[in-house]
Each structure stands twice: as C-alpha cells, then as structure tokens.
Design a protein around this motif. Structure first.
Motif, PDB file in Angstrom:
ATOM      1  N   ILE A 301       1.000  -1.257  -0.156  1.00 25.79           N
ATOM      2  CA  ILE A 301       0.084   0.191  -0.124  1.00 25.79           C
ATOM      3  C   ILE A 301       1.090   1.345   0.620  1.00 25.79           C
ATOM      4  O   ILE A 301       0.762   1.769  -0.787  1.00 25.79           O
ATOM      5  CB  ILE A 301      -0.708   0.037   1.398  1.00 25.79           C
ATOM      6  N   ILE A 302       1.501   1.622   0.804  1.00 25.29           N
ATOM      7  CA  ILE A 302       3.014   2.552   0.971  1.00 25.29           C
ATOM      8  C   ILE A 302       3.368   2.010  -0.486  1.00 25.29           C
ATOM      9  O   ILE A 302       2.794   4.318  -0.459  1.00 25.29           O
ATOM     10  CB  ILE A 302       4.086   2.228   1.670  1.00 25.29           C
ATOM     11  N   ASN A 303       3.941   1.417  -1.260  1.00 23.25           N
ATOM     12  CA  ASN A 303       4.600   1.536  -2.363  1.00 23.25           C
ATOM     13  C   ASN A 303       3.392   2.402  -3.547  1.00 23.25           C
ATOM     14  O   ASN A 303       3.676   2.861  -4.434  1.00 23.25           O
ATOM     15  CB  ASN A 303       5.371   0.524  -3.276  1.00 23.25           C
ATOM     16  N   SER A 304       2.460   2.295  -3.552  1.00 20.91           N
ATOM     17  CA  SER A 304       1.152   2.108  -4.079  1.00 20.91           C
ATOM     18  C   SER A 304       0.545   4.209  -4.328  1.00 20.91           C
ATOM     19  O   SER A 304       0.824   4.799  -4.929  1.00 20.91           O
ATOM     20  CB  SER A 304      -0.133   1.207  -4.256  1.00 20.91           C
ATOM     21  N   LEU A 305       0.956   4.518  -2.804  1.00 19.75           N
ATOM     22  CA  LEU A 305       0.405   5.705  -2.585  1.00 19.75           C
ATOM     23  C   LEU A 305       1.175   6.665  -3.811  1.00 19.75           C
ATOM     24  O   LEU A 305       0.817   7.290  -3.286  1.00 19.75           O
ATOM     25  CB  LEU A 305       1.100   6.093  -0.770  1.00 19.75           C
ATOM     26  N   TYR A 306       2.522   5.896  -3.326  1.00 28.45           N
ATOM     27  CA  TYR A 306       3.495   7.005  -4.724  1.00 28.45           C
ATOM     28  C   TYR A 306       3.315   6.896  -5.712  1.00 28.45           C
ATOM     29  O   TYR A 306       3.255   7.715  -6.156  1.00 28.45           O
ATOM     30  CB  TYR A 306       5.079   6.696  -4.316  1.00 28.45           C
ATOM     31  N   SER A 307       2.989   6.008  -6.201  1.00 30.08           N
ATOM     32  CA  SER A 307       2.391   5.642  -7.576  1.00 30.08           C
ATOM     33  C   SER A 307       1.373   5.781  -7.935  1.00 30.08           C
ATOM     34  O   SER A 307       1.211   7.152  -9.099  1.00 30.08           O
ATOM     35  CB  SER A 307       2.565   4.001  -7.836  1.00 30.08           C
ATOM     36  N   VAL A 308      -0.061   6.800  -7.146  1.00 34.68           N
ATOM     37  CA  VAL A 308      -0.977   7.872  -7.485  1.00 34.68           C
ATOM     38  C   VAL A 308      -0.226   8.530  -7.223  1.00 34.68           C
ATOM     39  O   VAL A 308      -0.815   9.558  -8.184  1.00 34.68           O
ATOM     40  CB  VAL A 308      -1.783   6.831  -5.633  1.00 34.68           C
ATOM     41  N   LYS A 309       0.620   8.875  -6.789  1.00 31.71           N
ATOM     42  CA  LYS A 309       0.911  10.330  -6.839  1.00 31.71           C
ATOM     43  C   LYS A 309       1.839  11.034  -7.929  1.00 31.71           C
ATOM     44  O   LYS A 309       1.420  12.016  -8.395  1.00 31.71           O
ATOM     45  CB  LYS A 309       1.785  10.490  -5.489  1.00 31.71           C
ATOM     46  N   LYS A 310       2.963   9.847  -8.476  1.00 33.14           N
ATOM     47  CA  LYS A 310       3.349   9.958  -9.331  1.00 33.14           C
ATOM     48  C   LYS A 310       1.886  10.493 -11.164  1.00 33.14           C
ATOM     49  O   LYS A 310       2.260  11.124 -11.787  1.00 33.14           O
ATOM     50  CB  LYS A 310       3.536   8.653 -10.072  1.00 33.14           C
ATOM     51  N   VAL A 311       0.880   9.689 -10.777  1.00 33.32           N
ATOM     52  CA  VAL A 311       0.303   9.733 -11.893  1.00 33.32           C
ATOM     53  C   VAL A 311      -0.521  10.921 -11.736  1.00 33.32           C
ATOM     54  O   VAL A 311      -0.719  12.088 -12.443  1.00 33.32           O
ATOM     55  CB  VAL A 311      -1.222   7.761 -12.215  1.00 33.32           C
ATOM     56  N   ALA A 312      -1.071  10.818 -10.283  1.00 32.57           N
ATOM     57  CA  ALA A 312      -1.462  12.320 -10.246  1.00 32.57           C
ATOM     58  C   ALA A 312      -0.527  13.976 -10.557  1.00 32.57           C
ATOM     59  O   ALA A 312      -1.293  14.528 -11.644  1.00 32.57           O
ATOM     60  CB  ALA A 312      -2.151  13.144  -8.810  1.00 32.57           C
ATOM     61  N   THR A 313       0.508  13.917 -10.062  1.00 33.19           N
ATOM     62  CA  THR A 313       1.531  14.256 -11.010  1.00 33.19           C
ATOM     63  C   THR A 313       1.279  14.500 -12.630  1.00 33.19           C
ATOM     64  O   THR A 313       1.532  16.012 -12.803  1.00 33.19           O
ATOM     65  CB  THR A 313       2.479  14.505 -10.048  1.00 33.19           C
ATOM     66  N   ASN A 314       1.319  13.785 -12.878  1.00 35.42           N
ATOM     67  CA  ASN A 314       1.761  13.358 -14.293  1.00 35.42           C
ATOM     68  C   ASN A 314       0.583  13.975 -15.158  1.00 35.42           C
ATOM     69  O   ASN A 314       0.578  14.302 -16.174  1.00 35.42           O
ATOM     70  CB  ASN A 314       2.304  12.715 -14.623  1.00 35.42           C
ATOM     71  N   ASN A 315      -0.860  13.801 -14.375  1.00 31.59           N
ATOM     72  CA  ASN A 315      -1.391  14.853 -15.349  1.00 31.59           C
ATOM     73  C   ASN A 315      -1.940  16.006 -15.362  1.00 31.59           C
ATOM     74  O   ASN A 315      -3.219  16.367 -15.296  1.00 31.59           O
ATOM     75  CB  ASN A 315      -3.036  13.678 -14.427  1.00 31.59           C
ATOM     76  N   LEU A 316      -1.283  16.517 -14.575  1.00 33.20           N
ATOM     77  CA  LEU A 316      -1.646  18.093 -14.203  1.00 33.20           C
ATOM     78  C   LEU A 316      -0.851  18.815 -16.161  1.00 33.20           C
ATOM     79  O   LEU A 316      -0.146  18.496 -15.857  1.00 33.20           O
ATOM     80  CB  LEU A 316      -0.136  18.010 -12.892  1.00 33.20           C
TER      81      LEU A 316
END
Length: 316
Positions: A301-316
């Motif tokens: 889950i901790i690893n996935s929290l970073y993955s989700v954050k990266k996706v969100a950042t890339n979509n900005l």
C-alpha cells in the motif's frame, strides 16, 4: 471548552483568565470549577509517557494553580531518566537527570546532531537501568553498550539552564532520495493532533522525495462530522475519496502550522478502518507501534501511494 464555546461572554472570560498575567484572581474565579473536579485537594501533577502539548500544560497550570512536572524515561530505564522541578514553568524541556542516573549525548551518524553542539542521542546509565531483554541477548547488546550506557534512540539537546529537551527520534530514521533523514515518530507526534485520526504511521522509501502515511480515522469524530454516516459501515467510509481529501488537507495544515519542511509533509495517505492493536501484532504491550510489523503488512500500500501520487502529478 465545548460548554464555554456556547457563550461569547464565557469565551472572553476564559481567554482573559488564561492569557492575562495580571488577572490571577480572575483565573481562580472563572476556572475554579476545574479545580473542584479534582476534589480541591490536588497538590501536584506529574506527566510522562508522551509529550504534553503546550496548550494543555498551560491550561492546567492556570486552572489548578499547582506545580505540574514533566518526566522522561523508558521501560528499560524503569521510568527513571529526567524530571523538571516544581518551580519550572517552561514548556519544552524534560528537566535534569534524576539522582539515580547519568545522562550524556552522543553523535548521531549521518545527521547534523553532534555532542560538541550540545545535541545528540540520549544515553542513560545507572543502577535503575535494566539488565537486558528476556531470552534476547542480541537485542540487549544492541541497546546497552559495553560501558553500560543505554542508547534510548531519542535525540536530545541541553538547554542553557542545564535542562534536557527532546528534539528528534533516531530509532526508525529512514532516508529520502535527496539525502535527508526522516524521524517518523517526531512527525507522527505532530500529525496525531488532527481530530480526524486516532492513529498514524509515517513512512517513506529511498527513491522518493516526500513521506506518506497509513491513517486510522477516529470513527466517532468521522460519523459526527462527515455527511450523514450512522448507517454506513466504517470500512466503506474509509474508501470515500472525499473523506480522504478532508483528512489529508487537515494533515497538510498541521504540517504548515508546525513549520514542517516540504519533505516532512505527507503527500498521500491510506485510510485503514482497523486500529493497530496488540491482538493484530501492530502494537507492543506498552502500546507503541511495532514499526517493522506495520511496515511489512502495509508495504504494498505504501508503494502504491507513491504510484498514485506520480500519476496525479503527471496529469497536471
């Protein structure tokens, strides 16, 4: 304070009694009810186990008008470590060593904490220090060195008056990708002040630049303050994106108010509905987080929290 908030006059009087040095008589008059709650016979209070907040300490010093002393120690020191004196009105120190122990500060590798700067890991030695862990000689040798010094894992600083101050933690430090070291327990002490949560676990990985968190929300508070939720299962509530955003925003505000650095500010969280406990192996018998156990259980889950954050950042 809930009762006081119902009246503008009461709010004004309480604020005056707490913050006006000239109105000690007003303090006794307005806050006398608090003293009566304790039976009017209380002579002193001793606080320990965890840091007490400045506001709470200030309130009880004024309301009760008695000495309130703070102590520091560990299970391994049989509680004996340091204590403030009865006349000490400071808020951020834990006093001087008690008569049974010696205390020293040592350098902390890979950090800025150096003993010559009056900062370092707190080490305690004396007859009240434990002899070792039952059936665990290896762990005992890791905790007590060959000269009998117990390494507490806490970072302290000597104040100008000779009192000790806790400024950081070393036991579970980890490094982020810009080379900074994070002491998660110090950050958790800040974030746990959010009324939305009851437990929090801060973590990070060496390839990332910020920290993330596993959060156990306070069910009673959530049900009172988030929509109409009395019939909704708490497990389902923890899946609500809106609730997650509300709690994350509150944590970010706490980080800002406490002047945390950007890399100490949580950038993503996971809401977990079940508290850490001794039964599920995530708390010790003294109710401290078993960090290795929590980390192992929640690593995906901790690893996935970073993955989700990266996706969100890339979509900005």
């Amino acid at each position: 304070m809930t009762e006081v908030s119902k009246s503008k006059l009461k709010q004004y009087l309480v604020q005056q009694s707490l913050h006006s040095e000239e109105s000690w008589w007003l303090s006794r008059l307005i806050l006398g009810k608090v003293k009566k709650i304790f039976g009017n016979e209380l002579k002193a209070i001793f606080t320990g186990s965890a840091p007490i907040t400045r506001d709470v300490l200030h309130f009880f010093r004024i309301a009760l008008d008695i000495p309130i002393m703070s102590g520091y120690g560990q299970t391994e020191t049989t509680a004996c470590g340091t204590t403030t004196h009865a006349g000490d009105l400071s808020f951020d120190t834990i006093g001087s060593p008690v008569a049974t122990v010696e205390v020293k500060l040592i350098d902390v590798p890979h950090t800025k904490y150096r003993s010559e700067m009056n900062q370092g890991e707190i080490c305690i030695r004396g007859p009240t220090i434990f002899k070792g862990y039952y059936n665990d000689e290896v762990k005992a040798r890791e905790t007590i060195d060959e000269n009998g010094w117990l390494h507490t894992g806490d970072i302290g600083e000597w104040a100008s008056d000779g009192a000790l101050r806790i400024i950081d933690r070393t036991k579970h430090i980890f490094k982020l990708n810009q080379g900074v070291y994070i002491a998660p327990e110090r950050l958790e002490d800040v974030y746990i002040r959010s009324p939305w949560i009851t437990q929090i676990f801060i973590d990070g990985i060496s390839t990332e630049a910020t920290v993330v968190a596993i959060v156990i929300p306070d069910e009673d508070y959530v049900r009172k303050n988030f929509k109409s939720t009395q019939t909704t299962a708490f497990t389902d509530l923890c899946k609500e994106p809106e609730l997650k955003q509300i709690i994350l925003t509150d944590l970010i505000c706490l980080a800002k108010d406490n002047k945390l650095k950007y890399f100490e500010t949580v950038t993503n969280i996971y809401l977990h509905p079940h508290p850490f406990s001794m039964e599920n192996g995530l708390l010790t018998i003294t109710l401290k987080t078993r960090r290795m156990n929590v980390q192992k259980q929640f690593q995906p889950i901790i690893n996935s929290l970073y993955s989700v954050k990266k996706v969100a950042t890339n979509n900005l």
